[in-house]
Enzyme design. Structure first.
Site, PDB file in Angstrom:
ATOM      1  N   HIS A 124      28.043  47.043  37.825  1.00 41.78           N
ATOM      2  CA  HIS A 124      28.146  46.262  39.060  1.00 41.78           C
ATOM      3  C   HIS A 124      27.544  44.860  38.954  1.00 41.78           C
ATOM      4  O   HIS A 124      26.783  44.438  39.821  1.00 41.78           O
ATOM      5  CB  HIS A 124      27.479  47.034  40.210  1.00 41.78           C
ATOM      6  CG  HIS A 124      28.114  48.351  40.482  1.00 41.78           C
ATOM      7  ND1 HIS A 124      27.421  49.461  40.902  1.00 41.78           N
ATOM      8  CD2 HIS A 124      29.407  48.757  40.377  1.00 41.78           C
ATOM      9  CE1 HIS A 124      28.255  50.480  41.063  1.00 41.78           C
ATOM     10  NE2 HIS A 124      29.462  50.082  40.736  1.00 41.78           N
ATOM     11  N   HIS A 160      28.241  50.158  45.252  1.00 41.28           N
ATOM     12  CA  HIS A 160      29.279  49.801  44.286  1.00 41.28           C
ATOM     13  C   HIS A 160      29.946  48.539  44.835  1.00 41.28           C
ATOM     14  O   HIS A 160      30.087  48.388  46.045  1.00 41.28           O
ATOM     15  CB  HIS A 160      30.277  50.942  44.153  1.00 41.28           C
ATOM     16  CG  HIS A 160      29.611  52.235  43.758  1.00 41.28           C
ATOM     17  ND1 HIS A 160      29.966  52.955  42.668  1.00 41.28           N
ATOM     18  CD2 HIS A 160      28.573  52.908  44.323  1.00 41.28           C
ATOM     19  CE1 HIS A 160      29.197  54.027  42.558  1.00 41.28           C
ATOM     20  NE2 HIS A 160      28.339  54.021  43.566  1.00 41.28           N
TER      21      HIS A 160
HETATM   22  C1  LIG Z   1      33.706  51.424  34.853  1.00 38.66           C
HETATM   23  C2  LIG Z   1      33.520  50.730  36.182  1.00 38.66           C
HETATM   24  C3  LIG Z   1      33.362  51.497  37.315  1.00 38.66           C
HETATM   25  C4  LIG Z   1      33.183  50.864  38.539  1.00 38.66           C
HETATM   26  N1  LIG Z   1      33.131  51.651  39.649  1.00 38.66           N
HETATM   27  C5  LIG Z   1      33.160  51.069  40.857  1.00 38.66           C
HETATM   28  C6  LIG Z   1      33.293  51.868  42.016  1.00 38.66           C
HETATM   29  O1  LIG Z   1      33.344  53.095  41.949  1.00 38.66           O
HETATM   30  N2  LIG Z   1      33.351  51.239  43.211  1.00 38.66           N
HETATM   31  C7  LIG Z   1      33.289  49.876  43.317  1.00 38.66           C
HETATM   32  O2  LIG Z   1      33.330  49.360  44.435  1.00 38.66           O
HETATM   33  N3  LIG Z   1      33.147  49.106  42.244  1.00 38.66           N
HETATM   34  C8  LIG Z   1      33.119  49.658  41.009  1.00 38.66           C
HETATM   35  N4  LIG Z   1      33.060  48.868  39.900  1.00 38.66           N
HETATM   36  C9  LIG Z   1      32.912  47.403  40.063  1.00 38.66           C
HETATM   37  C10 LIG Z   1      34.112  46.664  40.690  1.00 38.66           C
HETATM   38  O3  LIG Z   1      35.321  47.123  40.156  1.00 38.66           O
HETATM   39  C11 LIG Z   1      33.933  45.157  40.509  1.00 38.66           C
HETATM   40  O4  LIG Z   1      32.765  44.769  41.201  1.00 38.66           O
HETATM   41  C12 LIG Z   1      35.099  44.327  41.056  1.00 38.66           C
HETATM   42  O5  LIG Z   1      36.324  44.694  40.478  1.00 38.66           O
HETATM   43  C13 LIG Z   1      34.839  42.839  40.783  1.00 38.66           C
HETATM   44  O6  LIG Z   1      35.922  42.070  41.247  1.00 38.66           O
HETATM   45  P1  LIG Z   1      36.154  40.590  40.715  1.00 38.66           P
HETATM   46  O7  LIG Z   1      37.373  40.070  41.389  1.00 38.66           O
HETATM   47  O8  LIG Z   1      34.900  39.837  40.836  1.00 38.66           O
HETATM   48  O9  LIG Z   1      36.402  40.715  39.130  1.00 38.66           O
HETATM   49  P2  LIG Z   1      37.367  41.628  38.279  1.00 38.66           P
HETATM   50  O10 LIG Z   1      37.810  42.807  39.048  1.00 38.66           O
HETATM   51  O11 LIG Z   1      36.693  41.838  36.987  1.00 38.66           O
HETATM   52  O12 LIG Z   1      38.667  40.719  38.063  1.00 38.66           O
HETATM   53  C14 LIG Z   1      38.662  39.585  37.234  1.00 38.66           C
HETATM   54  C15 LIG Z   1      40.059  39.368  36.676  1.00 38.66           C
HETATM   55  O13 LIG Z   1      40.094  38.104  36.027  1.00 38.66           O
HETATM   56  C16 LIG Z   1      40.798  38.231  34.789  1.00 38.66           C
HETATM   57  N5  LIG Z   1      40.320  37.196  33.895  1.00 38.66           N
HETATM   58  C17 LIG Z   1      39.105  37.109  33.312  1.00 38.66           C
HETATM   59  N6  LIG Z   1      39.025  35.982  32.557  1.00 38.66           N
HETATM   60  C18 LIG Z   1      40.211  35.345  32.692  1.00 38.66           C
HETATM   61  C19 LIG Z   1      40.720  34.134  32.168  1.00 38.66           C
HETATM   62  N7  LIG Z   1      39.985  33.359  31.355  1.00 38.66           N
HETATM   63  N8  LIG Z   1      41.985  33.757  32.486  1.00 38.66           N
HETATM   64  C20 LIG Z   1      42.750  34.560  33.313  1.00 38.66           C
HETATM   65  N9  LIG Z   1      42.303  35.725  33.829  1.00 38.66           N
HETATM   66  C21 LIG Z   1      41.041  36.107  33.538  1.00 38.66           C
HETATM   67  C22 LIG Z   1      40.428  39.631  34.331  1.00 38.66           C
HETATM   68  O14 LIG Z   1      41.327  40.111  33.344  1.00 38.66           O
HETATM   69  C23 LIG Z   1      40.464  40.411  35.631  1.00 38.66           C
HETATM   70  O15 LIG Z   1      41.770  40.853  35.926  1.00 38.66           O
HETATM   71  C24 LIG Z   1      33.165  49.449  38.641  1.00 38.66           C
HETATM   72  C25 LIG Z   1      33.310  48.691  37.487  1.00 38.66           C
HETATM   73  C26 LIG Z   1      33.486  49.319  36.266  1.00 38.66           C
HETATM   74  C27 LIG Z   1      33.633  48.486  35.038  1.00 38.66           C
END
Ligand SMILES: Cc1cc2nc3c(=O)[nH]c(=O)nc-3n(C[C@H](O)[C@H](O)[C@H](O)COP(=O)(O)OP(=O)(O)OC[C@H]3O[C@@H](n4cnc5c(N)ncnc54)[C@H](O)[C@@H]3O)c2cc1C
Length: 576
Positions: free
Chosen positions: A500, A544
């Site tokens: 997280h 989470h």
């Molecule tokens: C194993 C695991 C279990 C989890 N379990 C939970 C849970 O049960 N409940 C919960 O609420 N949260 C959970 N989380 C956390 C949650 O999924 C994240 O907090 C959330 O997805 C973050 O969202 P975000 O948009 O910040 O980033 P992300 O979801 O990481 O999205 C970022 C996106 O940007 C893309 N990207 C990165 N760099 C580039 C680039 N240079 N150019 C183009 N694209 C790029 C990536 O490929 C990705 O698709 C878990 C995480 C993991 C790893």
């Protein structure tokens, strides 16, 4: 539409969004509600379509680490973990990390979110300001087994017309009654009717990111009806390396991206803004390669400094913990399913045909958020790291079956996580190659109160399984843990990130000497560049994290709409 090739890109876009996780997909969807706006969403990975492991909630445990849907990072050696380098999974492809996560839907407490307001100096980032956006994103749906959900959640704190599916468990487990019976038996484990109401202490039914038995990731914001919008283009396998100024100024509205894996570098310019939603690891990495960061890091790497800001990549906060496992006197555990292909296949067939059965849920039907006692001796020497007196120090997930399974036996698994950690780490780079693997140092268990919280959590877990409600169920713990030293050694040998990470491009008041973005999520020191993802969250909720990111992104979309009234004539309004 999803573009087949970069040659289909339009000549210009108002907004270019980088990353299709909860931050980017939500923002892209909401901005394109207005027909007068053109948005391009770039995602480094692919479409993630038709992947059984992603769609079937119970298979979430198979999605990371070391799979095609994970960036497959590890941390740098962690002193707090005896030098180990555990996996640090991050999802790649549409849905981002929400496509590979464990689906647990938790918002944190009122005081967690109120801390965002205090830290950003902007009242609207408090619980009352963010709750309408939690609700706006949410489409609460009834569980697929049709059971009576009264007493399992509080309707008034949920949204029923949003986009992300949220539900309570849709298939009973053999341990459900016993877990709930403990709440009637032992005072230290009260029942919590709704862990997402702003209060979360106690044991409650899991709320999970599931829509009628199927995983609901941020791809829901990119469902076909939204992708059909003429003003939303999505380019896959497009990895952004840097953000660039236009004409040498500090208006950072251009991006450089790699067109296809190993493809050539191309440039694109947004007429209004570039929005970074690459997540808590990649967003600071892109900023650093763009020259926004600590000059002491950038200059030795030969990266020209546009804005010296030592906060970029710092303040990384993550949950940490490990499981304790007990052998049980029952064959009705998920071990049987993981061990016997015939059983698993039958359940998957049931899921395919009817969207019912054990596959419709995530790994646990109940979760708990619990605190150290107020008079715990640790508080004589340490400040309470929780955001308030009703915010948890540790969390339990009640799992009736272990994955990966053992050759024989049946087990109950109790992951124990420190959810109000004091440790802070960082993300940085050690190469001028924008595609080099970043250094991820969450400094897990670097503060001794964090291992204390996990230790006390484990002891609390031992009291939990000793309740009369479990009479005849538990046979023995897999590992005997009695003394504090034994428990601490076990934790340091087994603890991992609970996945997280937040706060690596944290929100702070406009004139603060720390932080990376202002309360409108604009990157400080430049113009034309905003961040909408987990990295702006200034303080990790005891939860989470995807709910937080959906809430942030829904609010960000309204902030952006208000910034450009000429573009967004039909401004969406949020109903509280
Ligand atoms: C194993 C695991 C279990 C989890 N379990 C939970 C849970 O049960 N409940 C919960 O609420 N949260 C959970 N989380 C956390 C949650 O999924 C994240 O907090 C959330 O997805 C973050 O969202 P975000 O948009 O910040 O980033 P992300 O979801 O990481 O999205 C970022 C996106 O940007 C893309 N990207 C990165 N760099 C580039 C680039 N240079 N150019 C183009 N694209 C790029 C990536 O490929 C990705 O698709 C878990 C995480 C993991 C790893």
């Amino acid at each position: 539409v999803i573009l087949k090739h970069s040659s289909q890109l339009k000549k210009s876009y108002d907004f270019i969004i980088v990353g299709a996780g909860p931050g980017g997909a939500t923002t892209a969807n909401r901005l394109t509600e207005s027909a007068g706006v053109n948005v391009l969403l770039l995602e480094a990975g692919g479409a993630n379509d038709g992947v059984l492991e992603i769609d079937v909630p119970q298979l979430c445990v198979t999605l990371t680490p070391n799979t095609p849907w994970d960036w497959n990072f590890t941390t740098v050696p962690q002193d707090g973990l005896l030098g180990r380098t555990p996996p640090f999974p991050r999802g790649i492809g549409l849905g981002g990390t929400s496509a590979v996560n464990c689906l647990v839907y938790t918002r944190g407490t009122k005081s967690d979110i109120d801390t965002w307001a205090a830290l950003s100096g902007d009242e609207s980032w408090g619980w009352d300001g963010v709750l309408p956006y939690f609700k706006k994103s949410e489409k609460f749906n009834l569980p697929v087994d049709g059971h009576n959900v009264s007493g399992q959640f509080r309707a008034e704190v949920h949204g029923f017309h949003g986009i992300i599916g949220v539900s309570v468990p849709g298939a009973g487990r053999a341990t459900d009654d016993r877990v709930i019976a403990v709440t009637r038996e032992l005072e230290e484990f009260p029942f919590q009717v709704d862990i997402n109401s702003g209060e979360h202490l106690g044991i409650g039914w899991t709320q999970a990111l599931i829509d009628r038995g199927v995983r609901s990731s941020s791809k829901a914001y990119l469902a076909p009806k939204y992708l059909n919008r003429k003003n939303l283009d999505v380019l896959l396998h497009a990895r952004v390396s840097r953000v660039l100024p236009t004409d040498g100024a500090l208006f950072l509205n251009s991006i450089e991206f790699q067109d296809g894996e190993g493809g050539e570098l191309k440039h694109l310019t947004a007429s209004k803004e570039v929005i970074l939603s690459a997540g808590a690891v990649h967003t600071p990495v892109i900023l650093l390669h763009s020259g926004i960061g600590d000059s002491e890091v950038l200059t030795p790497l030969g990266i020209p400094v546009l804005v010296h800001n030592p906060s970029v990549g710092q303040n990384l906060t993550d949950h940490v913990g490990c499981s304790i496992t007990f052998e049980v006197n029952s064959t009705k555990t998920l071990d049987e399913v993981w061990r016997k292909d015939s059983l698993k296949d039958a359940l998957i067939t049931e899921w395919r045909e009817k969207k019912t059965g054990l596959m419709v849920d995530t790994s646990e039907n109940q979760v708990a958020f619990l605190r150290l006692p107020d008079d715990d001796p640790i508080f004589e020497t340490h400040e309470d790291p929780a955001s308030g007196p009703t915010t948890a120090h540790f969390e339990f997930l009640f799992q009736n079956g272990v994955f990966p399974t053992k050759d024989s036996g049946n087990y109950f698994n109790l992951p124990v996580g420190a959810v109000s950690p004091a440790s802070r780490g960082f993300i940085t780079i050690n190469s001028s190659d924008p595609f080099a693997v970043p250094l991820i140092d969450p400094r897990l268990l670097s503060e001794d109160i964090d291992i204390y919280m996990v230790r006390q959590g484990i002891k609390t877990g031992q009291r939990f399984v000793a309740a009369k409600a479990w009479d005849g169920y538990f046979i023995r713990p897999l590992v005997n843990l009695t003394s504090d030293d034994e428990i601490d050694q076990y934790i340091r040998e087994n603890a991992v990130s609970f996945f997280h990470p937040v706060a690596t491009a944290a929100m702070s008041p406009v004139n603060a000497s720390w932080g990376v973005v202002d309360p409108n999520l604009l990157v400080k020191g430049v113009s034309g560049l905003r961040v909408v993802d987990a990295s702006v969250v200034p303080r990790l909720p005891a939860a989470h994290t995807s709910a937080a990111v959906y809430g942030v992104a829904e609010k960000a979309a309204d902030i952006i709409k208000a910034t450009y009234p000429e573009l967004f004539s039909n401004r969406a309004t949020v109903k509280a």
